[in-house]
Scaffold this active site. Structure first.
Site, PDB file in Angstrom:
ATOM      1  N   ASP A   1       0.843  -1.192   0.000  1.00 25.48           N
ATOM      2  CA  ASP A   1       0.000   0.000   0.000  1.00 25.48           C
ATOM      3  C   ASP A   1       0.891   1.260   0.000  1.00 25.48           C
ATOM      4  O   ASP A   1       1.881   1.325   0.743  1.00 25.48           O
ATOM      5  CB  ASP A   1      -0.864  -0.050   1.270  1.00 25.48           C
TER       6      ASP A   1
ATOM      7  N   HIS B   1      -9.564   4.692  -2.028  1.00 29.33           N
ATOM      8  CA  HIS B   1      -8.849   4.733  -0.742  1.00 29.33           C
ATOM      9  C   HIS B   1      -9.750   5.422   0.283  1.00 29.33           C
ATOM     10  O   HIS B   1     -10.770   6.010  -0.070  1.00 29.33           O
ATOM     11  CB  HIS B   1      -7.528   5.503  -0.895  1.00 29.33           C
TER      12      HIS B   1
END
Ligand code: G3H
Ligand code: 13P
Ligand code: NA
Ligand code: ZN
Length: 328
Positions: free
Chosen positions: A82, A231
């Protein structure tokens, strides 16, 4: 078995569902996601941030995920990095065995300065070239995550910017997205639509002016074959906030991304939905409650168990809500 992210997202697109990508940092979180996937028949994306690798140590992150693959050989699993801050971080993750990496070039390598479009194209393209050679999937990001209420960016991964931005910078431009994907050849694109990381996303239940689901539709229309990533997509359940407050926690009034908005986004090209905060809230609520109700207990397993159960429950719920049941 370890699979490429591309494979999972292609399947999700073909069958019209979205996959929650859960951030993991420790044993109990990995176990929670795997049990949730097993019980719902869902595919798995486990993602580790730079902070996670620092917290656990890279060998632990690597072997925790490999242990999950060994224990659940029939579940397709993606090991995703990530928010990679620069191409070296992405290369490091690939060396460690990750099957997918995010190159976040929305900010410069210092993690603070808003990057120019040219910089973002340059670093993301570099990562796509080196990753694709070895079958690793690449997620890029265009636009800056941040609040359309305060017009401020968010501090993701403990870095990030809280600079004041324009609406333009806080919303991914569909035309630029098309150019970005064409130039970089990424597999998945993280877009900015008014969400931000952490528990404090919105001061009220969001409406279209501060959570721009319509922007997703425009982007998807322009680049229909690019998998979109959301996100900052925790829903911040009010029930969890209430439990945390009831047992001594201090959480101010706040709202997350409603599940029904994510479901709408899934109809328009969103295939990967990043969730970290909801797991944090679930575990914290469970631990606070357990220890308050059992003040004589001190075996860590006894309070980690309800935390793991609570994490599993929220993961199962998201798998079902995003249409993952039986798709694994
Ligand atoms: O990108 C944000 C994720 O929630 C990861 O957070 O950097 O604290 O591990 P973290
Ligand atoms: P949340 O903080 O909303 O869970 O978002 C997590 C995320 O986007 C990780 O990259
Ligand atoms: Na970002
Ligand atoms: Zn993120």
């Amino acid at each position: 078995a370890l699979v490429s992210m591309r494979e999972l997202l292609d399947h999700a697109a073909l069958n019209g569902y979205g996959i929650p990508a859960f951030n993991v940092n420790n044993l109990e979180q990995v176990q929670a996601v795997m049990e949730a996937a097993k019980e719902t028949g869902a595919p798995v994306i486990l993602q580790a941030s730079a902070g996670a690798r620092k917290y656990a140590g890279e060998p632990f992150i690597k072997h925790l995920i490999q242990a999950a693959i060994e224990m659940y050989p029939n579940i397709p699993l993606v090991m995703h990095q990530d928010h990679g801050q620069n191409p070296d971080v992405c290369q490091g993750a690939i060396n460690l065995g990750f099957s997918s990496v995010m190159m976040d070039g929305s900010l410069e390598a210092d993690g603070k300065t808003i990057a120019s479009y040219e910089y973002n194209v340059d670093v993301t393209k570099k990562v796509a070239q080196l990753a694709h050679k070895v079958g690793v999937t690449v997620e890029g990001e265009l636009g800056c995550l941040g609040s359309l209420e305060t017009m401020k960016g968010d501090k993701e991964d403990g870095h990030g910017t809280d600079a004041t931005m324009t609406r333009e910078q806080l919303l991914t431009d569909p035309e630029q997205a098309a150019d970005f994907v064409k130039q970089t050849q990424i597999d998945a694109l993280a877009i900015a639509i008014g969400t931000s990381h952490g528990a404090y996303k919105f001061t009220r239940k969001p409406t279209g002016d501060i959570l721009a689901i319509d922007r997703i539709k425009e982007i998807h229309k322009r680049i229909p074959s690019t998998h979109l990533v959301m996100h900052g997509s925790s829903s911040v359940p009010q029930e969890l906030l209430a439990i945390i407050r009831q047992y001594g926690g201090n959480m101010k009034e706040t709202y997350g991304v409603p599940v029904e908005e994510i479901q709408e986004a899934i109809k328009h090209g969103v295939r990967k939905i990043n969730i970290d905060t909801d797991i944090r809230l679930a575990m914290t609520a469970a631990v606070r409650k357990f220890l308050a109700e059992n003040p004589e207990k001190f075996d860590a397993r006894e309070w980690l168990k309800p935390a793991r159960e609570a994490a599993k429950a929220i993961c199962k719920q998201r798998y079902i809500e995003f249409g993952c049941e039986g798709q694994g």
